[in-house]
Motif scaffolding. Structure first.
Motif, short mmCIF file in Angstrom:
data_model
loop_
_atom_site.label_atom_id
_atom_site.label_comp_id
_atom_site.label_asym_id
_atom_site.label_seq_id
_atom_site.Cartn_x
_atom_site.Cartn_y
_atom_site.Cartn_z
N SER A 1 0.83 -1.20 0.00
CA SER A 1 0.00 0.00 0.00
C SER A 1 0.87 1.25 0.00
O SER A 1 2.02 1.24 0.45
CB SER A 1 -0.93 0.02 1.22
N TYR A 2 0.30 2.33 -0.50
CA TYR A 2 0.98 3.61 -0.52
C TYR A 2 -0.06 4.71 -0.29
O TYR A 2 -1.11 4.73 -0.92
CB TYR A 2 1.70 3.84 -1.85
N SER A 3 0.23 5.61 0.65
CA SER A 3 -0.67 6.71 0.97
C SER A 3 -0.06 8.03 0.51
O SER A 3 1.13 8.28 0.74
CB SER A 3 -0.94 6.76 2.48
N PHE A 4 -0.87 8.85 -0.13
CA PHE A 4 -0.41 10.14 -0.65
C PHE A 4 -1.31 11.24 -0.10
O PHE A 4 -2.53 11.14 -0.12
CB PHE A 4 -0.45 10.14 -2.17
N ARG A 5 -0.66 12.30 0.36
CA ARG A 5 -1.42 13.42 0.95
C ARG A 5 -0.79 14.73 0.51
O ARG A 5 0.44 14.88 0.55
CB ARG A 5 -1.39 13.30 2.48
N SER A 6 -1.60 15.69 0.10
CA SER A 6 -1.06 16.98 -0.33
C SER A 6 -2.10 18.08 -0.18
O SER A 6 -3.27 17.90 -0.55
CB SER A 6 -0.59 16.91 -1.78
N ALA A 7 -1.67 19.22 0.37
CA ALA A 7 -2.54 20.39 0.48
C ALA A 7 -2.57 21.18 -0.81
O ALA A 7 -3.48 21.98 -1.05
CB ALA A 7 -2.07 21.29 1.63
N ALA A 8 -1.57 20.97 -1.66
CA ALA A 8 -1.53 21.64 -2.97
C ALA A 8 -2.48 20.93 -3.93
O ALA A 8 -2.54 19.70 -3.95
CB ALA A 8 -0.12 21.64 -3.51
#
Length: 363
Positions: A264-271
């Motif tokens: 699994s891979y989690s990605f998070r970004s405010a942009a």
């Protein structure tokens, strides 16, 4: 039991204690089958019961928890581990804490990760510690009828482990297949589970009274009678198929070999993403990614936040209306696939390339 002196008689009514146990239901099903959709239908249709919900999701971001409608229900997230390695203890602790509340729930629903063997959850909930607190009357498995016969051998083994112990099976997404395929799906499922009650649905639209109205569901097999499949979901940054136990244990003794491993891979970004760039990325999504889901924050002023659902080669993007008490203004995505997929396809770089701003907050 008689006490010397005052000869006070203490009577324990086992039948009364058992009558006060909390009804518990396990929701199972493979990645993207529709478990959370079913759970939301249950919550919408529930009129009287106090429901407590325990959610186990793969990855470091519990997307399913954010998607579950919330009214007065208790909700406990079991995130960041897989049932076989770390979550069993959390599940047991979470249920015990629910039982300690002044106002106990009338009904507990445990939603398993799509990569979990529900037999392990059933065996955990059959622990002697919970014997007089709850009883599991239903293990409901949601089946993606459109994908069931297309899965590879390893995933087929897990699907069988999810189907076999269930006493109620929901053949979901029948609107996406023809009559002949539905017939083949039923025949395949019946070979695995000859006795379970079987329902058909589109988008898990099953009436509440029908799901919980059965008085004679087949009895569930309890602890010790089920062969469990050891399925592990590890972060893309961990070694595949190995779980560290204790630093003091010799190297040759400190790994667990798993029957099936997902990465699994989690990605998070405010942009925000560029909508055009992100859609281009989705057009070239690799087959090794089995499931992806989450919230996409992009540069569309009309629909700045959408919900991504990817199951195999099927991709759906919908405008997302978040529950009123919370707001999401960032991208939160979780991917799951075959071991090595993240490095092989350089997905992290490609996601970052979709961002409009150069600075991002991602994991």
């Amino acid at each position: 039991m008689l006490r010397t002196g005052d000869e006070q008689k203490i009577v324990i009514d086992i039948a009364e204690i058992k009558a006060k146990r909390v009804k518990t239901t396990i929701l199972s099903g493979f990645l993207g089958a529709g478990k959370t959709t079913l759970l939301n239908h249950i919550i919408r249709q529930n009129q009287e019961s106090r429901i407590a919900i325990l959610v186990n999701d793969f990855g470091q971001i519990n997307i399913d928890s954010d998607l579950i409608l919330s009214r007065d229900e208790n909700k406990l997230d079991l995130t960041g581990g897989c049932i076989c390695c770390t979550i069993q203890k959390d599940l047991l602790t979470g249920v015990i804490n629910l039982m300690k509340q002044d106002e106990k729930p009338d009904h507990i629903i445990v939603e398993c990760s799509g990569a979990a063997d529900p037999s392990q959850v059933l065996n955990t909930l059959s622990s002697p510690l919970l014997k007089f607190h709850l009883y599991v009357d239903g293990l409901f498995t949601v089946i993606d009828s459109s994908q069931l016969l297309r899965s590879d051998k390893a995933c087929q083994d897990l699907l069988e482990c999810q189907i076999k112990p269930a006493n109620l099976l929901i053949l979901n997404k029948i609107d996406l297949i023809d009559v002949q395929t539905l017939k083949a799906v039923k025949e395949y499922v019946r070979k695995i589970s000859p006795k379970a009650v079987m329902l058909e649905s589109a988008q898990c639209q099953v009436p509440f009274d029908l799901i919980f109205g059965f008085k004679d569901l087949p009895e569930l097999k309890r602890s010790g009678k089920l062969k469990e499949m050891d399925v592990h979901v590890h972060s893309a940054d961990e070694p595949a198929g190995v779980v560290e136990i204790l630093p003091s244990v010799p190297a040759q003794e400190k790994s667990i070999k798993h029957d099936l491993v997902f990465e699994s891979y989690s990605f998070r970004s405010a942009a925000p993403f560029s909508k055009t760039a992100f859609n281009t990325l989705l057009d070239d999504i690799p087959a090794d990614i089995i499931r992806a889901k989450g919230f996409v924050f992009w540069d569309d002023p009309e629909d700045p936040l959408v919900l991504l659902n990817l199951v195999g080669q099927w991709i759906d993007i919908d405008v997302f209306i978040k529950k009123e008490e919370a707001q999401i203004t960032e991208t939160r995505l979780v991917f799951i696939g075959k071991p090595g997929w993240k490095k092989k396809y350089d997905v992290e770089r490609k996601l970052n390339d979709c961002l409009i701003q150069s600075e991002s907050d991602h994991t």
